[in-house]
Write a protein that holds these residues in place. Sequence first.
Motif, PDB file in Angstrom:
ATOM      1  N   ILE A 274      45.111  37.196  32.519  1.00 29.90           N
ATOM      2  CA  ILE A 274      44.052  36.839  33.479  1.00 29.90           C
ATOM      3  C   ILE A 274      44.354  35.483  34.115  1.00 29.90           C
ATOM      4  CG2 ILE A 274      41.588  36.369  33.780  1.00 29.90           C
ATOM      5  CD1 ILE A 274      41.062  38.340  31.455  1.00 29.90           C
ATOM      6  N   LEU A 275      44.829  34.525  33.322  1.00 29.37           N
ATOM      7  CA  LEU A 275      45.234  33.229  33.889  1.00 29.37           C
ATOM      8  C   LEU A 275      46.336  33.432  34.934  1.00 29.37           C
ATOM      9  CD1 LEU A 275      45.376  30.880  30.738  1.00 29.37           C
ATOM     10  CD2 LEU A 275      43.583  30.999  32.476  1.00 29.37           C
ATOM     11  N   ALA A 276      47.292  34.300  34.617  1.00 21.27           N
ATOM     12  CA  ALA A 276      48.381  34.577  35.569  1.00 21.27           C
ATOM     13  C   ALA A 276      47.834  35.174  36.864  1.00 21.27           C
ATOM     14  CB  ALA A 276      49.403  35.530  34.940  1.00 21.27           C
ATOM     15  N   GLY A 381      44.776  20.313  44.775  1.00 17.43           N
ATOM     16  CA  GLY A 381      43.534  20.920  45.235  1.00 17.43           C
ATOM     17  C   GLY A 381      43.572  22.436  45.118  1.00 17.43           C
ATOM     18  N   LYS A 382      44.701  23.004  45.525  1.00 16.15           N
ATOM     19  CA  LYS A 382      44.877  24.454  45.425  1.00 16.15           C
ATOM     20  C   LYS A 382      44.891  24.883  43.953  1.00 16.15           C
ATOM     21  CE  LYS A 382      47.740  26.311  48.422  1.00 16.15           C
ATOM     22  NZ  LYS A 382      48.993  26.780  49.078  1.00 16.15           N
ATOM     23  N   ARG A 383      45.579  24.094  43.113  1.00 12.90           N
ATOM     24  CA  ARG A 383      45.628  24.391  41.679  1.00 12.90           C
ATOM     25  C   ARG A 383      44.224  24.393  41.085  1.00 12.90           C
ATOM     26  NH1 ARG A 383      47.437  19.640  38.890  1.00 12.90           N
ATOM     27  NH2 ARG A 383      49.221  19.831  40.278  1.00 12.90           N
ATOM     28  N   ALA A 384      43.440  23.383  41.411  1.00 14.07           N
ATOM     29  CA  ALA A 384      42.088  23.270  40.869  1.00 14.07           C
ATOM     30  C   ALA A 384      41.207  24.455  41.285  1.00 14.07           C
ATOM     31  CB  ALA A 384      41.451  21.953  41.300  1.00 14.07           C
ATOM     32  N   THR A 385      41.386  24.912  42.498  1.00  6.44           N
ATOM     33  CA  THR A 385      40.614  26.079  42.967  1.00  6.44           C
ATOM     34  C   THR A 385      40.934  27.310  42.121  1.00  6.44           C
ATOM     35  OG1 THR A 385      40.532  25.214  45.220  1.00  6.44           O
ATOM     36  CG2 THR A 385      40.162  27.574  44.949  1.00  6.44           C
ATOM     37  N   CYS A 386      42.216  27.523  41.856  1.00  7.43           N
ATOM     38  CA  CYS A 386      42.631  28.647  41.003  1.00  7.43           C
ATOM     39  C   CYS A 386      42.071  28.489  39.589  1.00  7.43           C
ATOM     40  CB  CYS A 386      44.151  28.738  40.942  1.00  7.43           C
ATOM     41  SG  CYS A 386      44.966  29.099  42.520  1.00  7.43           S
ATOM     42  N   ARG A 389      38.206  29.174  39.256  1.00  8.93           N
ATOM     43  CA  ARG A 389      37.846  30.598  39.235  1.00  8.93           C
ATOM     44  C   ARG A 389      38.094  31.188  37.849  1.00  8.93           C
ATOM     45  NH1 ARG A 389      41.409  33.204  43.462  1.00  8.93           N
ATOM     46  NH2 ARG A 389      40.209  35.091  43.024  1.00  8.93           N
ATOM     47  N   ALA A 390      39.224  30.845  37.252  1.00  4.53           N
ATOM     48  CA  ALA A 390      39.535  31.325  35.901  1.00  4.53           C
ATOM     49  C   ALA A 390      38.539  30.772  34.885  1.00  4.53           C
ATOM     50  CB  ALA A 390      40.959  30.918  35.519  1.00  4.53           C
ATOM     51  N   LEU A 391      38.192  29.500  35.031  1.00  3.59           N
ATOM     52  CA  LEU A 391      37.259  28.852  34.098  1.00  3.59           C
ATOM     53  C   LEU A 391      35.870  29.471  34.199  1.00  3.59           C
ATOM     54  CD1 LEU A 391      36.797  26.569  32.032  1.00  3.59           C
ATOM     55  CD2 LEU A 391      36.327  25.042  33.960  1.00  3.59           C
ATOM     56  N   ARG A 415      37.613  40.679  39.654  1.00  2.00           N
ATOM     57  CA  ARG A 415      37.689  40.753  41.125  1.00  2.00           C
ATOM     58  C   ARG A 415      36.564  39.973  41.792  1.00  2.00           C
ATOM     59  NH1 ARG A 415      41.267  44.653  42.800  1.00  2.00           N
ATOM     60  NH2 ARG A 415      41.707  46.406  41.378  1.00  2.00           N
ATOM     61  N   GLN A 416      35.461  39.766  41.085  1.00  2.00           N
ATOM     62  CA  GLN A 416      34.301  39.097  41.686  1.00  2.00           C
ATOM     63  C   GLN A 416      34.401  37.567  41.634  1.00  2.00           C
ATOM     64  OE1 GLN A 416      30.891  40.792  39.698  1.00  2.00           O
ATOM     65  NE2 GLN A 416      31.550  42.884  40.190  1.00  2.00           N
ATOM     66  N   PHE A 417      35.399  37.036  40.939  1.00  2.40           N
ATOM     67  CA  PHE A 417      35.511  35.570  40.831  1.00  2.40           C
ATOM     68  C   PHE A 417      36.575  35.009  41.742  1.00  2.40           C
ATOM     69  CE2 PHE A 417      32.895  36.379  37.256  1.00  2.40           C
ATOM     70  CZ  PHE A 417      32.237  35.184  36.974  1.00  2.40           C
TER      71      PHE A 417
END
Length: 417
Positions: A274-276, A381-386, A389-391, A415-417
Amino acid sequence: MAFSEFRQLDEKTLIEYIKSVPSLSSKLANNLDDLSVKEVGDGNLNFVYIVSNPAGSLVIKQALPYVRCIGESWPMTKERAYFESLALKEEFRLSPEHVPEVYHFDRTMSLIGMRYLEPPHIILRKGLIAGIEYPLLAEHMADFMAKTLFFTSLLFRSTAEHKRDVAEFCGNVELCRLTEQVVFSDPYKVSQYNRWTSPYLDHDAEAVREDNLLKLEVAELKSKFCERAQALIHGDLHTGSVMVTRESTQVIDPEFAFYGPMGFDIGAFLGNLILAFFAQDGHADQANDRKAYKEWILKTIEDSWNLFHHKFTSLWDEHRNGAGEAYLPAIYNNPEVQLLVQKKYMTDLFHDSLGFGAAKMIRRIVGVAHVEDFESIADAGKRATCERRALDLAKMLLKERRKFEGIAEIISAIRQF
């Protein structure tokens, strides 16, 4: 060169050591004059050497008395190598297609010699970052997990056998305590080892530390981790502990092994997939938007659980009248009750897997050791966005895992996150 006490080997002394051990030198055709020695340990704890010549190859892994990625300020028992060798041998016995063979173990030197997984084998996590599909991954991992977990549980074994091995692996207490700290404790309090993508996730990290319901749920999972000796688990079954080609899947590094809750292994593997998935947007570019690859990851998550469920319950059905003492045939002696206990067992295992997987995801975002899937995204910034969502998904799964009845519902939630 036999050592009566521990010493850390380097490339030169390693060759001398191999010369003195026939089970190692024979793998190199006893030709030790033209050896290539390369240190490749990229994990958090150990030194790993690839030793090769034209005639053969092997890997030497040596445990140090401290955490490698932190240094001598964080001591760590060398005995973990003993438990890793025990676990590797048992897992190889149960699933030889998916575990490298151990050639030699030296307890004094905290050293394991084992099969070298030759190229094109790479660490699964690196393959996921590169966007490579592995068509047999779900099948192979389901097979490994089903066999290693079923055959070391009371579904197959007597309580006497089980307690003997539980007692042996209880000695791996220091590695278990490390997991207790970094997975179930540090992310939920202020800790010197915690880190996250700051300042972007400052509020998110604080929210984890202040979420009472999250703390309630993680306490229950910690209790299960510490108290439930369900089966021999790998203990660190993330995508960095699996090496792959398109045809081969090999599970390595079980130094955290002990008798614990099955869901911890299943959850670790699924949680890291899921992290991937959530990291893919950070690796997308104009040439490849990664959308098709994200679908492959989701299918792999779904297939991994469904295939595991099928293989595990098939083993259970096959050995229903065997020596296993969890459900004695004299009591569970009709199809209705057999179906009831199996359904409850697998539902509980599914919920455990979701909870442990979520806890492993959270710790990889706001705890001490992060994952390359996210860390290799250069734009913070892009990393934090990803990561956010995982968090957010992980927090929801941890708190609401019992409402999910099947893996398809999890895929819909992702899919909803």
